[in-house]
Design an enzyme around this catalytic site. Structure first.
Site, short mmCIF file in Angstrom:
data_model
loop_
_atom_site.label_atom_id
_atom_site.label_comp_id
_atom_site.label_asym_id
_atom_site.label_seq_id
_atom_site.Cartn_x
_atom_site.Cartn_y
_atom_site.Cartn_z
N SER A 193 0.83 -1.19 0.00
CA SER A 193 0.00 0.00 0.00
C SER A 193 0.88 1.26 0.00
O SER A 193 1.65 1.46 -0.93
CB SER A 193 -0.96 -0.05 1.19
N ASP A 203 -5.77 -3.29 -2.53
CA ASP A 203 -4.73 -3.01 -1.55
C ASP A 203 -4.08 -4.25 -0.94
O ASP A 203 -4.76 -5.12 -0.40
CB ASP A 203 -5.39 -2.19 -0.43
#
Length: 277
Positions: free
Chosen positions: A46, A185
């Site tokens: 991320s 993510d």
């Protein structure tokens, strides 16, 4: 990997605050003579995928954060964190098998409309858009199946798409299409994905969400590193105060960078001892 020669830098997720804070920590450590950019392997999840791409391509971290503070932050709409927290609550539900929990979160993520603007936004954060020679691994999760994936320069995904997928926070940004599949993510699987560093001799972990992510999962992943020398850095109280309750706040670029920069002197000793061991 050679167990006796591999230094790995693990960069965890944490929104805009995480990107800027990690950049500040790394910059501060460099000024003190500890260059984490010398890592043999960088693992980015991320926010950490952005910083990992910047570090491995030789970008100036302070300049990159400054550019975002002046441009991207001004255009970023406010982010509603409630649906994000609802999604992550599923991931921490002990009654759900982990991949099933990720699949359910993926279904929520796929409901976000894809305007196509996100790829450009992520691309603008990366001065260099080609995979580096230095080894970089970027994590993501298949939104349809919940399967964990790791991108590198041989995986068939461009660097920009790999980073965009790893940063596709569920219920905020749409999953990113790569080779006919859609990915979200990498933090949906783990805030750090430390276990990917197994086999390394030294591991330095920067974890912006250390105060929020479950410690049981973190400890289990660290245990997979065996007898590696490990240094872990999470935000101090001053940094957490700067982060506030919304790590996605576009106003955090400069303050979070400065918080990391200010914290760096306090962690130089522990990081240097591991890095130079």
């Amino acid at each position: 990997m050679n167990r006796h020669m591999t230094r790995t830098l693990v960069l965890g997720g944490g929104g805009i605050a995480g990107i800027a804070w990690e950049a500040g920590i790394i910059t501060g450590l460099r000024r003190a003579g500890v260059d984490l950019g010398e890592a043999d392997l960088v693992i980015g999840t991320s926010a950490g995928s952005v910083v990992g791409a910047l570090v491995t391509t030789g970008a100036d971290l302070e300049s990159s954060v400054g550019t975002q503070a002046e441009t991207a932050a001004a255009k970023a709409p406010p982010v509603d964190m409630e649906p994000v927290m609802a999604a992550f609550a599923l991931l921490y539900d002990p009654s759900l098998e982990p991949q099933e929990a990720r699949r359910r979160v993926g279904a929520m993520a796929l409901a976000v409309e894809d305007t196509g603007a996100r790829i450009e936004t992520v691309g603008n954060r990366l001065p260099v858009k080609e995979w580096p020679e230095r080894r970089l691994m970027i994590t993501a999760v298949d939104a349809g199946t919940g399967e964990f994936v790791v991108w590198d320069r041989d995986s068939g995904a461009s660097l920009v798409l790999a980073v965009a997928s790893s940063c596709a926070v569920p219920c905020v940004y749409p999953p990113v299409e790569i080779n006919g599949r859609r990915y979200m993510d990498g933090g949906v699987r783990s805030a750090t994905n430390i276990d990917l560093a197994a086999g390394s001799s030294t591991v330095v972990i920067l974890e912006p969400l250390a105060s929020m992510a479950p410690r049981q999962r973190f400890e289990a992943e660290v245990a997979e590193l065996g007898d590696a020398t490990v240094a872990h850095v999470g935000p101090d109280e001053a940094s957490m105060t700067v982060f506030g309750s919304n790590v996605m706040d576009g106003a955090l670029w400069r303050p979070a960078f400065e918080a990391g920069l200010a914290q760096a002197p306090a962690v130089v000793e522990i990081v240097a001892k591991a890095w130079r061991d």
